[in-house]
Motif scaffolding. Structure first.
Motif, short mmCIF file in Angstrom:
data_model
loop_
_atom_site.label_atom_id
_atom_site.label_comp_id
_atom_site.label_asym_id
_atom_site.label_seq_id
_atom_site.Cartn_x
_atom_site.Cartn_y
_atom_site.Cartn_z
N UNK A 104 -9.94 -30.20 69.09
CA UNK A 104 -10.14 -29.57 67.78
C UNK A 104 -8.80 -29.27 67.14
N UNK A 105 -7.84 -28.82 67.94
CA UNK A 105 -6.50 -28.50 67.43
C UNK A 105 -5.80 -29.75 66.88
N UNK A 147 -4.86 -30.60 62.97
CA UNK A 147 -3.43 -30.77 62.77
C UNK A 147 -3.13 -32.08 62.05
N UNK A 148 -3.84 -33.16 62.45
CA UNK A 148 -3.58 -34.47 61.88
C UNK A 148 -4.27 -34.68 60.55
N UNK A 149 -5.50 -34.17 60.38
CA UNK A 149 -6.34 -34.64 59.28
C UNK A 149 -6.79 -33.57 58.29
N UNK A 200 -9.77 -21.99 67.39
CA UNK A 200 -8.82 -22.82 68.11
C UNK A 200 -7.73 -21.97 68.76
N UNK A 201 -7.26 -20.96 68.03
CA UNK A 201 -6.19 -20.12 68.56
C UNK A 201 -6.57 -19.35 69.80
N UNK A 202 -7.85 -19.05 69.96
CA UNK A 202 -8.31 -18.40 71.19
C UNK A 202 -8.61 -19.41 72.28
N UNK A 214 -8.08 -35.18 74.31
CA UNK A 214 -7.85 -34.69 72.95
C UNK A 214 -7.25 -35.76 72.04
N UNK A 215 -6.52 -36.72 72.62
CA UNK A 215 -5.85 -37.74 71.81
C UNK A 215 -6.83 -38.62 71.05
N UNK A 216 -8.06 -38.74 71.54
CA UNK A 216 -9.00 -39.65 70.92
C UNK A 216 -9.62 -39.10 69.64
#
Length: 386
Positions: free
Chosen positions: A217-218, A222-224, A304-306, A340-342
């Motif tokens: 999710x992070x 971050x990317x999109x 996400x931060x938690x 996560x990379x996918x």
């Protein structure tokens, strides 16, 4: 909690290291449209600027034991920071597609080396305060992302996107010099266990999946998130400010976890609350991205931060000592980052073929339900014997 030297508290040092571990990724999203216009990258190829370093982070983290044995802990963290500095300088001085992709590789490896070694160092130095310090370390990582996502488009407006993505070499060099000077007394642990031993326990895979989906999710936002909003008519500066607001919410949530986690020996209520908050934020992005943009950013950031520090803290809860906790953290982060990379890559394919990122938010919302199911199964008290 002993400090690395008489002058620099250990907590301040890990904050300095952590803040350097995301700007190379976070500076890309707000500037992605500009980078694509200048270089001709399509959406799928552009997604590699986030997916490739995250994938490499995962693969390198799976070799935590080898990294430690080859480079040592002091030298390994220094080498990782040097790689981040080199990657930033490459982007700044050679703003081309080959340099962008090469810097993604070098930066991803640098982040991986640092993240492979820091959890065990923190566990060894922090003792009973490990959970709190891991929370602050994770928060520093997200704080670096917040700084980069806010500052990169503003720097690019004045100096071009190469400066906006490359200037982060400078704090990496500062971190390298401070780390090398402060940690001269850092020795090697008595033994190093292999990740293959950890992987034989089914609970390790639950921990890996929880960390990987939360980190997915992070990396996805971050990317999109900025390109999603520039596609809806926002400026790069406003889209970067939205991502910065999201990452500030991440920092607030990470700080809250760091301060509160020791009051919750059973971490599951916090994990479920984080997954639920992220779920609602993603629904806001999918249903009403313009009307609920800032609420969506707040909720996604809090969730996400938690999730990010909780994933690391719960993994390290399963270790009986600093070496084992570090090895478990390396395995969980390694496989988790590969997973996560996918997600950014899938989002890039969806955007290229559907011209819409809303399906990516729906997919992540469904994965939040999987996160909740995993969290329920992670009852406290178990150990992973390696």
């Amino acid at each position: 909690m002993p400090g690395p030297s008489g002058r620099l508290p250990f907590a301040a040092l890990i904050l300095l290291i952590g803040i350097n571990l995301r700007p190379s990724l976070a500076s890309i999203g707000p500037l992605l449209d500009q980078i694509q216009r200048d270089t001709g990258l399509d959406d799928t190829s552009a997604s590699l600027l986030t997916s490739l370093p995250v994938l490499l982070m995962g693969l390198c983290l799976l070799g935590t034991g080898r990294v430690q044995a080859t480079l040592g802990r002091r030298g390994g963290v220094a080498a990782g920071l040097a790689a981040l500095a080199f990657a930033g300088l490459a982007r700044w001085l050679w703003p081309t597609v080959p340099a962008l992709l090469a810097s993604a590789v070098v930066g991803g490896v640098g982040i991986a080396v640092v993240q492979a070694l820091m959890p065990a160092i923190i566990r060894e130095r922090a003792g009973a305060q490990t959970a709190m310090l891991m929370g602050f370390y994770s928060t520093a990582i997200m704080g670096g992302a917040a700084l980069a996502s806010f500052a990169a488009p503003r720097l690019a407006l004045a100096h071009g996107w190469a400066a906006g993505t490359g200037v982060w070499a400078l704090p990496a060099l500062v971190g390298l010099m401070v780390w090398w000077r402060a940690m001269g007394n850092l020795g090697q642990p008595a033994s190093v266990r292999t990740a293959s031993m950890v992987s034989r326990n089914s609970r390790s895979w639950l921990l890996l999946s929880f960390f990987g989906l939360g980190t997915g999710a992070y990396t996805l936002v971050l990317a999109w998130l900025p390109p999603y909003y520039t596609g809806l008519g926002w400026s790069a500066q406003n889209a970067g400010a939205l991502l910065s607001a999201l990452t500030i919410a991440e920092v607030a949530a990470g700080t809250g976890v760091a301060l509160a986690v020791d009051r919750f020996p059973d971490r599951r209520p916090l994990m479920l609350l984080a997954a639920g908050t992220l779920f609602v934020g993603l629904l806001c992005l999918a249903f009403a991205p313009l009307a609920l943009s800032w609420l969506a950013a707040l909720l996604c950031g809090l969730g996400i931060g938690a999730l990010f520090p909780l994933g690391l803290i719960v993994a390290m809860d399963h270790g009986t000592d600093a070496v084992e906790a570090g090895q478990i953290a390396g395995f969980v982060q390694g496989g988790g980052y590969v997973l996560a990379a996918f997600l950014p890559l899938i989002a890039g394919v969806l955007r290229q073929h559907l011209a819409d990122l809303a399906p990516a938010w729906w997919l992540m919302a469904a994965l939040c339900l999987v996160l909740a199911l995993i969290a329920v199964r992670l009852r406290p008290g178990a150990r992973i014997t390696s």
